[in-house]
Structure formats: structure tokens, C-alpha cells
Design a protein around this motif. Structure first.
Motif, mmCIF file in Angstrom:
data_model
loop_
_atom_site.group_PDB
_atom_site.id
_atom_site.type_symbol
_atom_site.label_atom_id
_atom_site.label_comp_id
_atom_site.label_asym_id
_atom_site.label_seq_id
_atom_site.Cartn_x
_atom_site.Cartn_y
_atom_site.Cartn_z
ATOM 1 N N PHE A 39 0.805 -1.218 0.000
ATOM 2 C CA PHE A 39 0.000 0.000 0.000
ATOM 3 C C PHE A 39 0.843 1.276 0.000
ATOM 4 O O PHE A 39 0.287 2.368 0.002
ATOM 5 C CB PHE A 39 -0.917 0.022 1.231
ATOM 6 C CG PHE A 39 -2.062 -0.941 1.159
ATOM 7 C CD1 PHE A 39 -3.132 -0.723 0.306
ATOM 8 C CD2 PHE A 39 -2.062 -2.077 1.953
ATOM 9 C CE1 PHE A 39 -4.195 -1.618 0.251
ATOM 10 C CE2 PHE A 39 -3.122 -2.976 1.900
ATOM 11 C CZ PHE A 39 -4.185 -2.755 1.043
ATOM 12 N N SER A 40 2.167 1.139 0.028
ATOM 13 C CA SER A 40 3.037 2.295 0.200
ATOM 14 C C SER A 40 3.478 2.881 -1.131
ATOM 15 O O SER A 40 3.399 2.236 -2.185
ATOM 16 C CB SER A 40 4.270 1.912 1.028
ATOM 17 O OG SER A 40 3.907 1.519 2.327
ATOM 18 N N ASP A 41 3.984 4.110 -1.036
ATOM 19 C CA ASP A 41 4.545 4.787 -2.202
ATOM 20 C C ASP A 41 5.869 4.128 -2.579
ATOM 21 O O ASP A 41 6.640 3.688 -1.721
ATOM 22 C CB ASP A 41 4.766 6.255 -1.881
ATOM 23 C CG ASP A 41 5.355 7.011 -3.068
ATOM 24 O OD1 ASP A 41 4.622 7.259 -4.039
ATOM 25 O OD2 ASP A 41 6.557 7.332 -3.001
ATOM 26 N N SER A 42 6.138 4.054 -3.882
ATOM 27 C CA SER A 42 7.329 3.366 -4.365
ATOM 28 C C SER A 42 8.615 3.987 -3.843
ATOM 29 O O SER A 42 9.552 3.284 -3.451
ATOM 30 C CB SER A 42 7.343 3.357 -5.900
ATOM 31 O OG SER A 42 6.197 2.702 -6.406
ATOM 32 N N TRP A 43 8.683 5.311 -3.818
ATOM 33 C CA TRP A 43 9.902 5.974 -3.361
ATOM 34 C C TRP A 43 10.098 5.807 -1.859
ATOM 35 O O TRP A 43 11.232 5.778 -1.379
ATOM 36 C CB TRP A 43 9.877 7.444 -3.742
ATOM 37 C CG TRP A 43 9.974 7.638 -5.221
ATOM 38 C CD1 TRP A 43 8.990 7.988 -6.076
ATOM 39 C CD2 TRP A 43 11.137 7.430 -6.029
ATOM 40 N NE1 TRP A 43 9.437 8.030 -7.374
ATOM 41 C CE2 TRP A 43 10.774 7.696 -7.375
ATOM 42 C CE3 TRP A 43 12.456 7.055 -5.752
ATOM 43 C CZ2 TRP A 43 11.659 7.590 -8.422
ATOM 44 C CZ3 TRP A 43 13.357 6.949 -6.808
ATOM 45 C CH2 TRP A 43 12.959 7.215 -8.130
ATOM 46 N N ALA A 44 9.007 5.684 -1.116
ATOM 47 C CA ALA A 44 9.134 5.420 0.322
ATOM 48 C C ALA A 44 9.747 4.053 0.571
ATOM 49 O O ALA A 44 10.522 3.869 1.516
ATOM 50 C CB ALA A 44 7.761 5.526 0.997
#
Length: 296
Positions: A39-44
Motif C-alpha cells: 500500500f506504500s509509495d514506491s519511493w518510500a
């Protein structure tokens, strides 16, 4: 009356609960981590910010999973293979366990050793592949369901359960004119519902997670189960890692990140059905295994 517990028992309970809680967290954390990554952002993810909860919440990976024709088709294939394979397993082990549970069966000891021998020794991968190919099962649903239809270990558990059914029930059924097939289906199987619930769960999980047979025997991509598709995603992610380290391009970096999200989302989608079904059969799970494993 309240039982007084000694100091030693209280200390033991404390450390016992503590250790079991830590072990439970260790088992649960990988699921939490993969869920958060999906569910997270790719860059995170690239920056290592994801640990326990999603960072930069979004559903891009799940949109790709549920919009990709290959993934949806492989999901349907997995459901079909699991259903058909589980029915095959239950049918075959029942037909083997019932006669072997009878004392009147001539050669019972020989046939039991015959089945146990297959646990210790097998024909090997190449002979099995040749047999599957000669039977015309190659690249068909039967290649992933028929070769493993017989599980001697679970057959022995079911046979032990059948041996605990009182002989008086069978004798009464014989007097009433019931056949062996009727006795098996109307007396033994209904009395063995807990063990069948446990075996169904074991067989279904085995087929749901099965990867090797499909990888070896299936050639058409439209027949791949979800686990083979997941393998391709993991391999693609590994190749992207190599490409990124060698080239260092932003395009390869973006592809890598998308593959990481997609891999985690696919893993969650694979796990959900089993996790959803297990609570409903849990009450039969321990009871069924204990009934089938203990004689007397």
C-alpha cells in the motif's frame, strides 16, 4: 475455590507468555511488512521508510493486479486446480484408507508396507515427467492434480480414524443389507467430519501454494497458476535489480519499484483466501488431527 499458585509457577507463566508473544510477533511481522509495502509509495520503499504501516498510501499495485488479464486468469486457474486437486486427494485417500482399516482384509500388512514404501522411495523427477507425458497429461490440468493425488501420510491418519469406528455400526448396516460403498459413505465418512475438515485444509493449502508441478508440466501461459506468475514477477524484479546496478537508469529504477509493489500486492492476494477460510475450519482442525493420530 481459587487455586493458589506458587512463585515459580507465576514466573514460568510470565516467561512462557512473553516468549510465545514474541514468537507470534515474529510470525506476524512479515505479513504486516508485506501488507504495508503493497500500500506504500514506491519511493518510500526505496528510501526504507516502510516498517509497520503504509507510507504514502495508494492502491496502484492492486489496480494493476486486478486489471491484469494474466493475473486474473492465473487466479481462476489456481482456484480450479485447488478445487479439483483437493477432491482427487480426498477421494483417493478415502478409497485407500477404508479397506486398509479392515482387519478382515487379506494381505493388509503387505498393502500397508506397499504404501509406506512410496514415502521412502520415489521414481524421481525424470521418470515421473515421462509418465505424465506418455499419459497425455502434459500441459493439462491433470498434470498438476493427478500425480500427487495420493498422500500416504494423510491416508494413514484417515485409516487410523476409521479404525476407531465401532464394529457394531458396520455389523448393523450389513444386517440391513448395506454394501461396503454405502457403509463407507453413510457411516464412516459422516462420523469423520473433523478429520475430513483438517485434510481438506491441508490438501487445499498444498494445491494453492503448489508451484513446482505447474512449472514443470505446464507450457501454455494461459494455464499457469498464480504462484508461477508470482515467480515471474520475482524474477523480473531480480533482473531489474541487476539492470539498475549495472546501468543506473531512472527508467530501470522506476520499473524496479513498480515490481516491488506488484510483488507484495500479489503475495497478499495469494494469501487472502486461505486466511479467510482458516478461521471457519479451525475448530475442526486440532480435533480432527488428534482423532486421526491417536488410537484407542
Amino acid at each position: 475455590m481459587k487455586i493458589q499458585r506458587s512463585m515459580g509457577e507465576k514466573i514460568f507463566d510470565f516467561f512462557n507468555i512473553l516468549l510465545l508473544s514474541l514468537f507470534g510477533l515474529l510470525c506476524l511481522y512479515p505479513i504486516i511488512y508485506i501488507t504495508a509495502m503493497s500500500f506504500s509509495d514506491s519511493w518510500a520503499i526505496l528510501e526504507g521508510k516502510v516498517w509497520l504501516y503504509p507510507v504514502g498510501f495508494h492502491l496502484d499495485a492492486y489496480e494493476i493486479v486486478f486489471s491484469d488479464g494474466n493475473i486474473l486468469r492465473s487466479y481462476l486457474n489456481t482456484i480450479i486446480y485447488t478445487t479439483v486437486g483437493t477432491l482427487f486427494n480426498l477421494t483417493v485417500v478415502t478409497c485407500a484408507a477404508y479397506p486398509l482399516s479392515k482387519k478382515r482384509l487379506k494381505g493388509k500388512h503387505f498393502f500397508s508396507l506397499y504404501f509406506v514404501f512410496t514415502i521412502l522411495f520415489s521414481g524421481g523427477l525424470v521418470p515421473t515427467f515421462l509418465v505424465v507425458q506418455k499419459l497425455g497429461f502434459y500441459n493439462t490440468i491433470w498434470a498438476v492434480t493427478v500425480p500427487g493425488a495420493m498422500s500416504v501420510f494423510y491416508m494413514i491418519i484417515l485409516r487410523t480414524n476409521f479404525e476407531q469406528v465401532p464394529d457394531a455400526l458396520e455389523e448393523a448396516a450389513v444386517i440391513d443389507g448395506m454394501s461396503d460403498f454405502g457403509i463407507m459413505t453413510k457411516i464412516y465418512m459422516p462420523l469423520s467430519k473433523p478429520i475430513y475438515a483438517a485434510l481438506t485444509l491441508f490438501f487445499a493449502i498444498g494445491h494453492w501454494n503448489s508451484f513446482f508441478n505447474a512449472f514443470i508440466y505446464l507450457q501454455d501461459k494461459s494455464k499457469f497458476p498464480l504462484q508461477v506468475i508470482l515467480k515471474e514477477i520475482v524474477i523480473a524484479n531480480t533482473m531489474n535489480d541487476l539492470g539498475t546496478s549495472a546501468v543506473g537508469s531512472s527508467a530501470m529504477e522506476a520499473t524496479k519499484l513498480l515490481s516491488e509493489n506488484l510483488k507484495c500486492a500479489t503475495i497478499i492476494v495469494v494469501m487472502l483466501p486461505i486466511m479467510a477460510v482458516y478461521p471457519f475450519v479451525q475448530k475442526h482442525f486440532v480435533k480432527g488431527m488428534m482423532i486421526g493420530a491417536v488410537k484407542g
